[in-house]
Design an enzyme around this catalytic site. Structure first.
Site, short mmCIF file in Angstrom:
data_model
loop_
_atom_site.label_atom_id
_atom_site.label_comp_id
_atom_site.label_asym_id
_atom_site.label_seq_id
_atom_site.Cartn_x
_atom_site.Cartn_y
_atom_site.Cartn_z
N GLU A 46 3.76 12.75 8.24
CA GLU A 46 2.47 13.36 7.90
C GLU A 46 1.33 12.60 8.59
O GLU A 46 1.30 11.37 8.59
CB GLU A 46 2.31 13.30 6.38
N LYS A 114 -1.16 21.75 4.55
CA LYS A 114 -0.77 21.24 3.24
C LYS A 114 -1.48 22.02 2.15
O LYS A 114 -2.69 22.25 2.22
CB LYS A 114 -1.12 19.75 3.14
N CYS A 150 4.68 16.67 2.20
CA CYS A 150 4.59 15.62 1.18
C CYS A 150 4.42 16.18 -0.24
O CYS A 150 5.37 16.65 -0.84
CB CYS A 150 3.46 14.64 1.53
N GLY A 294 1.20 -27.05 -3.80
CA GLY A 294 2.34 -27.57 -4.54
C GLY A 294 2.73 -26.70 -5.71
O GLY A 294 3.68 -27.00 -6.43
#
Length: 577
Positions: A46, A114, A150, A294
């Site tokens: 897409e 879409k 999608c 650390g």
């Protein structure tokens, strides 16, 4: 005569938003590879030419023109008789801008738009695009291809329309970002559409990082019986050939690669590494620099940076002050040595004492408090930013989601930086992923095998070391408790009463809720970081900074009997916790 065989190359690639020329070249190279594999058609993700998500960049007319020109050049090249192309781009037509998917073949262009534009979580497509009409299939060399894009397969309408209008195969391009559990969710959605339509489905997803989003690839093919015919790897680029045959029952994918993909904590770690790598690479930083204290957070960030970029591009700096323990100095050095990175020690006492001297007249008559503690963090942040400015390396921020939730971080101090790979990981998840990395590393990781985070870092009590004998749990609940409460408040939006009913102390829950709300201004100024959960801080969770709301307690939501069980007290009027 219609074809009874078809070879589709799946181009699971990593485009860069805005790099139209580069994305076009990547598509051209993938088509050439597909041709060598004998493909009839090559399929891209897409919005591939634009990069996804391009957000408001797609509204720029010059950008739209650049994408259209690239598409037309690719279309002309398909007149050579080689593979056809399926590829996405923004497409303006009759004054409307669409999220389009184009079929290029024999020099011609056919487009579909879409229909279902996602507008939740990280998605804002209704802001940028108009929804297209329900589509019919496109004809490719006598084969009717359905091209839902999608989100179009997350409900049934588009696929139903395609099936009713004669589609034979569903080819679904995606820009589907990773979050925990997404793989199973995709399979369930795809299987539902296959079951409803009776059609095989190709799910082609992009791969790569874009700002806070990571696209994991993991493309797949389901045959019409929902059997898995193809599974591409996650977190890496590939151009893979799928071979199809048409029989009496329709099309079936006969031959394709099937790879195992990372799941659970392995997927989370791999996503963090890819997100960091692409943020650095696509923004063209030569490397990264970070403070190595650390502690567990900076240690895992250093490991992720080395896995992403290689040890030669990672510079770790210990910035000790009077409260830095010998244990922390030893652990930081051991971690740097295990990772093979450049490691420097820059004591911050002159900077902190200089700040205090400047402020002494203004602070006269006051007691030392968190202000002086924060001067240490801000001195460290200033020095790291200076190294970044001088040498170009990006500062990696190392705060976890637990700390960012409750504001246990210093703005303009340890929150400085360009990108945070663990921004969406709670503290206990940081511990689990650190232990994981000591026994495993992702495919393609550039760091060493074996233990890279010293065992003592995994077992000692966490501390910011801003005052003598300080421990995080002096100010916060134990991290296992804090993380569970935060998941309830952030991911699930639970009421205070519901968390109390789970057994958490009412005062602790209220304190955490208050800290969560008042830290919003810090989070707005924090650097971006990899999205791992369904509710990251940023576009997933958009809370106001000015916000006086507090969940006032249990009374409005609980029966008298439930209140008594939760609190151990009989209810008298409104219970304010």
């Amino acid at each position: 005569m219609a074809q009874n065989s078809l070879k589709i190359a799946l181009a699971q690639l990593n485009p860069t938003v805005g790099d139209v020329t580069g994305n076009e070249a990547k598509a051209r190279a993938a088509r050439a590879k597909a041709a060598r594999l004998g493909a009839d058609l090559v399929m891209f993700a897409e919005q591939f030419l634009a990069g996804y998500p391009a957000e408001d960049l797609v509204l720029k007319p010059a950008f739209q023109d650049a994408c259209r020109a690239a598409l037309e050049r690719l279309a002309r090249e398909t007149a050579d008789g080689g593979p056809g192309i399926l590829i996405g781009l923004p497409w303006r037509e009759e004054g409307a801008l669409y999220n389009a998917y184009a079929l290029l073949d024999n020099g011609s262009i056919a487009v579909r738009f879409k229909v279902d534009l996602p507008n939740y979580g990280v998605f804002d497509e209704k802001r940028n695009f108009e929804p297209g009409p329900l589509p019919g299939p496109v004809n490719f060399r006598g084969i009717r291809l359905g091209l839902p894009i999608c989100e179009d397969i997350w409900t049934g309408d588009v696929v139903e329309c395609l099936a009713e209008t004669g589609a034979e195969i569903l080819l679904v391009p995606n820009g589907s970002p990773y979050w925990r559990g997404k793989t199973e969710e995709r399979f369930n959605i795809a299987a539902a559409r296959v079951t409803e339509s009776g059609l095989p489905l190709v799910y082609l997803n992009q791969v790569g990082g874009q700002d806070e989003l990571v696209f994991d690839g993991a493309s797949f093919v389901l045959n019409a019986d929902c059997s898995l015919a193809c599974q591409l790897p996650a977190y890496e680029e590939t151009v893979a050939l799928t071979t199809w045959e048409k029989g009496e029952e329709g099309w079936i994918c006969r031959e394709a690669p099937v790879t195992t993909v990372e799941e659970g904590e392995e997927a989370d770690y791999a996503a963090c590494v890819l997100g960091l790598r692409d943020y650095v690479e696509k923004n063209r930083f030569p490397g990264v620099v970070l403070g190595l204290s650390g502690g567990i957070d900076s240690a895992i960030c250093a490991a992720m940076a080395v896995d992403a970029l290689g040890a030669e591009r990672v510079h770790c700096v210990m910035l000790p002050y009077r409260y830095t323990s010998g244990e922390s100095l030893k652990d930081a050095e051991a971690c740097a040595k295990a990772l093979g990175v450049r490691y420097d020690v820059l004591p911050i006492a002159p900077a902190v004492e200089g700040f205090e001297a400047v402020l002494e007249p203004a602070f006269a008559g006051t007691q030392r408090d968190i202000t002086e503690e924060n001067l240490q963090s801000r001195a460290r942040g200033t020095l790291l930013m200076a190294l970044s400015n001088k040498f170009g390396a990006m500062v990696v921020t190392t705060g976890n989601k637990s700390e960012m939730s409750v504001g246990y971080a210093t703005i303009y101090g340890d929150m400085n930086g360009g990108f945070n790979p663990i921004k969406d990981l709670y503290k206990m998840e940081v511990y689990r992923l650190s232990a994981l990395r000591n026994r495993w590393k992702p495919r393609g990781a550039l760091g060493p095998d074996g233990i890279v985070i010293p065992e003592n870092i995994l077992t000692k009590a966490p501390t910011a070391e801003l005052r003598e004998n300080q421990k995080d749990q002096d100010s916060l609940p134990p991290y296992d408790v804090l993380d569970d409460i935060l998941r309830g408040l952030v991911e699930e939006e639970l009421r205070v009463s519901e968390l109390v009913a789970k057994g958490y102390d009412p005062e602790t829950v209220k304190k955490v809720e208050r800290l969560l709300y008042i830290a919003e201004y810090k989070r707005r100024q924090a650097p971006p970081g990899v999205k791992v959960t369904q509710r990251n801080f940023g576009r997933d969770r958009r809370y106001p900074i000015v916000n006086r709301y507090r969940d006032q307690g249990l009374a409005a939501h609980r029966t008298d009997e439930a209140l008594e069980r939760a609190t151990g007290k009989p209810r008298v009027g409104a219970l304010d916790i």
